[in-house]
Design a protein around this motif. Structure first.
Motif, PDB file in Angstrom:
ATOM      1  N   UNK A 280       0.855  -1.206   0.000  1.00  0.00           N
ATOM      2  CA  UNK A 280       0.000   0.000   0.000  1.00  0.00           C
ATOM      3  C   UNK A 280       0.880   1.242   0.000  1.00  0.00           C
ATOM      4  N   UNK A 281       0.558   2.168  -0.829  1.00  0.00           N
ATOM      5  CA  UNK A 281       1.379   3.382  -0.944  1.00  0.00           C
ATOM      6  C   UNK A 281       1.311   4.202   0.341  1.00  0.00           C
ATOM      7  N   UNK A 282       2.414   4.862   0.614  1.00  0.00           N
ATOM      8  CA  UNK A 282       2.439   5.760   1.775  1.00  0.00           C
ATOM      9  C   UNK A 282       1.366   6.824   1.626  1.00  0.00           C
ATOM     10  N   UNK A 283       0.680   7.103   2.703  1.00  0.00           N
ATOM     11  CA  UNK A 283      -0.296   8.171   2.677  1.00  0.00           C
ATOM     12  C   UNK A 283       0.407   9.514   2.868  1.00  0.00           C
ATOM     13  N   UNK A 284      -0.312  10.578   2.500  1.00  0.00           N
ATOM     14  CA  UNK A 284       0.259  11.926   2.540  1.00  0.00           C
ATOM     15  C   UNK A 284       0.723  12.302   3.950  1.00  0.00           C
ATOM     16  N   UNK A 285      -0.071  12.005   4.966  1.00  0.00           N
ATOM     17  CA  UNK A 285       0.276  12.381   6.336  1.00  0.00           C
ATOM     18  C   UNK A 285       1.570  11.718   6.788  1.00  0.00           C
ATOM     19  N   UNK A 286       1.777  10.442   6.408  1.00  0.00           N
ATOM     20  CA  UNK A 286       3.013   9.760   6.775  1.00  0.00           C
ATOM     21  C   UNK A 286       4.220  10.398   6.092  1.00  0.00           C
ATOM     22  N   UNK A 287       4.040  10.766   4.826  1.00  0.00           N
ATOM     23  CA  UNK A 287       5.127  11.426   4.109  1.00  0.00           C
ATOM     24  C   UNK A 287       5.478  12.774   4.728  1.00  0.00           C
ATOM     25  N   UNK A 288       4.457  13.553   5.085  1.00  0.00           N
ATOM     26  CA  UNK A 288       4.700  14.867   5.683  1.00  0.00           C
ATOM     27  C   UNK A 288       5.411  14.738   7.022  1.00  0.00           C
ATOM     28  N   UNK A 289       4.964  13.810   7.857  1.00  0.00           N
ATOM     29  CA  UNK A 289       5.616  13.601   9.154  1.00  0.00           C
ATOM     30  C   UNK A 289       7.055  13.151   8.963  1.00  0.00           C
ATOM     31  N   UNK A 290       7.286  12.299   7.985  1.00  0.00           N
ATOM     32  CA  UNK A 290       8.652  11.842   7.709  1.00  0.00           C
ATOM     33  C   UNK A 290       9.560  12.982   7.284  1.00  0.00           C
ATOM     34  N   UNK A 291       9.069  13.849   6.390  1.00  0.00           N
ATOM     35  CA  UNK A 291       9.861  14.991   5.903  1.00  0.00           C
ATOM     36  C   UNK A 291      10.143  15.970   7.034  1.00  0.00           C
ATOM     37  N   UNK A 292       9.109  16.307   7.808  1.00  0.00           N
ATOM     38  CA  UNK A 292       9.274  17.260   8.914  1.00  0.00           C
ATOM     39  C   UNK A 292      10.265  16.762   9.946  1.00  0.00           C
ATOM     40  N   UNK A 293      10.211  15.485  10.250  1.00  0.00           N
ATOM     41  CA  UNK A 293      11.128  14.936  11.253  1.00  0.00           C
ATOM     42  C   UNK A 293      12.540  14.741  10.712  1.00  0.00           C
ATOM     43  N   UNK A 294      12.663  14.549   9.410  1.00  0.00           N
ATOM     44  CA  UNK A 294      13.995  14.501   8.811  1.00  0.00           C
ATOM     45  C   UNK A 294      14.671  15.862   8.930  1.00  0.00           C
ATOM     46  N   UNK A 295      13.895  16.933   8.690  1.00  0.00           N
ATOM     47  CA  UNK A 295      14.424  18.294   8.837  1.00  0.00           C
ATOM     48  C   UNK A 295      14.778  18.572  10.296  1.00  0.00           C
ATOM     49  N   UNK A 296      13.893  18.153  11.223  1.00  0.00           N
ATOM     50  CA  UNK A 296      14.147  18.355  12.649  1.00  0.00           C
ATOM     51  C   UNK A 296      15.397  17.597  13.097  1.00  0.00           C
ATOM     52  N   UNK A 297      15.578  16.404  12.571  1.00  0.00           N
ATOM     53  CA  UNK A 297      16.768  15.611  12.904  1.00  0.00           C
ATOM     54  C   UNK A 297      18.043  16.339  12.474  1.00  0.00           C
ATOM     55  N   UNK A 298      18.021  16.906  11.265  1.00  0.00           N
ATOM     56  CA  UNK A 298      19.189  17.639  10.778  1.00  0.00           C
ATOM     57  C   UNK A 298      19.450  18.892  11.609  1.00  0.00           C
ATOM     58  N   UNK A 299      18.375  19.560  12.067  1.00  0.00           N
ATOM     59  CA  UNK A 299      18.533  20.757  12.888  1.00  0.00           C
ATOM     60  C   UNK A 299      19.059  20.425  14.287  1.00  0.00           C
ATOM     61  N   UNK A 300      18.693  19.262  14.805  1.00  0.00           N
ATOM     62  CA  UNK A 300      19.094  18.910  16.168  1.00  0.00           C
ATOM     63  C   UNK A 300      20.603  18.696  16.296  1.00  0.00           C
ATOM     64  N   UNK A 301      21.251  18.296  15.210  1.00  0.00           N
ATOM     65  CA  UNK A 301      22.690  18.016  15.267  1.00  0.00           C
ATOM     66  C   UNK A 301      23.513  19.278  15.549  1.00  0.00           C
ATOM     67  N   UNK A 302      23.325  20.383  14.785  1.00  0.00           N
ATOM     68  CA  UNK A 302      24.081  21.610  15.131  1.00  0.00           C
ATOM     69  C   UNK A 302      23.698  22.182  16.487  1.00  0.00           C
ATOM     70  N   UNK A 303      22.421  22.026  16.904  1.00  0.00           N
ATOM     71  CA  UNK A 303      22.021  22.519  18.236  1.00  0.00           C
ATOM     72  C   UNK A 303      22.766  21.754  19.320  1.00  0.00           C
ATOM     73  N   UNK A 304      22.815  20.442  19.187  1.00  0.00           N
ATOM     74  CA  UNK A 304      23.540  19.619  20.149  1.00  0.00           C
ATOM     75  C   UNK A 304      25.026  19.943  20.142  1.00  0.00           C
ATOM     76  N   UNK A 305      25.582  20.125  18.943  1.00  0.00           N
ATOM     77  CA  UNK A 305      26.998  20.481  18.826  1.00  0.00           C
ATOM     78  C   UNK A 305      27.299  21.829  19.453  1.00  0.00           C
ATOM     79  N   UNK A 306      26.394  22.795  19.278  1.00  0.00           N
ATOM     80  CA  UNK A 306      26.587  24.123  19.864  1.00  0.00           C
ATOM     81  C   UNK A 306      26.583  24.054  21.381  1.00  0.00           C
ATOM     82  N   UNK A 307      25.693  23.232  21.947  1.00  0.00           N
ATOM     83  CA  UNK A 307      25.637  23.088  23.399  1.00  0.00           C
ATOM     84  C   UNK A 307      26.905  22.491  23.962  1.00  0.00           C
TER      85      UNK A 307
END
Length: 273
Positions: A1-28
């Motif tokens: 079954x194809x991924x639904x739109x909501x799953x894709x959006x959550x995946x994209x948003x959390x991928x961006x959040x994951x990338x943002x968390x790395x420099x924040x953690x490094x800065x701390x």
């Protein structure tokens, strides 16, 4: 079954959040281990690291839960998001409540304002007057050299009086106007006989060496700065809260999709067997 739109959006948003968390953690981590770092920077490192770890863990849970259809991970993600929404809402309300009082007092013929600790909320007053808290704050102020700008300036008394000083510069780097000291430079003032007639205890606390870091006006300047920053933060929190609620709603749709797909595959396999 194809991924639904909501799953894709959550995946994209959390991928961006994951990338943002790395420099924040490094800065701390960087702030906490700087050899020449100030007390303020080391104190700030703990919440920055905590924020980075939180974003990292939550984004991984949301990413794996949405894209790999791991329902229990998505449930953990939604629980964390709900806690974040409640915490942001409570902080925003609290920030507006404790910052609804107090403002700098305009002084005739001055470009800057004077600050009085008693004008602000009792909660903020108690926090800043706590001996342990104030020692840490004073160490931060001295370490960050907030008065260096005034020390380096060589301007006339007229130019200084027209200066637009920050609350901390006004409260910590110069004596209160009511003391009637004679201006020499931004952080160098000569005491006069008017000092004895002033009822302001900060007049006796002031020193050209120690400045006014132990003055009530300095504490008021810190509180005024905190009030200004908290109000700005509260406004940002409102915008962020709306965004988080939208993401949370999308996450709920993805969670429902996972449960339906799991039920579908479970029923299909059971019927085939």
């Amino acid at each position: 079954m194809a991924f639904r739109l909501s799953n894709n959006l959550i995946g994209i948003l959390n991928a961006v959040t994951f990338l943002l968390s790395i420099p924040i953690l490094g800065a701390g981590i960087w702030l906490g281990h700087r050899a020449d770092g100030t007390e303020c920077e080391r104190y700030l490192s703990a919440p920055v690291i905590a924020l980075g770890v939180f974003l990292l863990v939550v984004s991984i849970a949301g990413l794996v839960g949405a894209c790999c259809r791991v329902t229990w991970l998505l449930w953990v993600y939604l629980l964390a998001m709900f806690v974040l929404i409640v915490a942001l809402f409570c902080f925003t309300v609290f920030a507006f409540v404790v910052t609804n009082r107090g403002a700098g007092e305009a002084v005739s013929g001055r470009g800057y304002k004077e600050y009085r600790l008693g004008d602000y909320s009792n909660w903020l007053q108690k926090r800043v007057e706590n001996h342990k808290n104030w020692n840490r704050i004073r160490s931060c102020l001295q370490g960050s050299k907030v008065c260096k700008n005034l020390q380096d300036k060589k301007e006339s008394v007229t130019d200084f009086m027209r200066s637009d000083l920050s609350p901390i510069e006004s409260g910590c780097c110069k004596p209160p106007t009511s003391c009637g000291f004679t201006y020499v430079s931004g952080t160098d003032w000569t005491k006069t006989t008017a000092t004895n007639s002033s009822s302001d205890p900060d007049c006796n606390t002031w020193s050209n060496d120690a400045l006014c870091y132990d003055c009530q006006s300095c504490k008021a300047g810190v509180v005024a700065t905190v009030k200004r920053d908290w109000k700005r933060t509260a406004i940002v929190c409102i915008v962020f809260l709306v965004f988080i609620i939208i993401v949370y709603s999308i996450g709920c749709c993805a969670f429902r999709n996972n449960r339906r797909d799991n039920a579908y595959h479970g029923g299909w396999k059971g019927g085939y067997a």
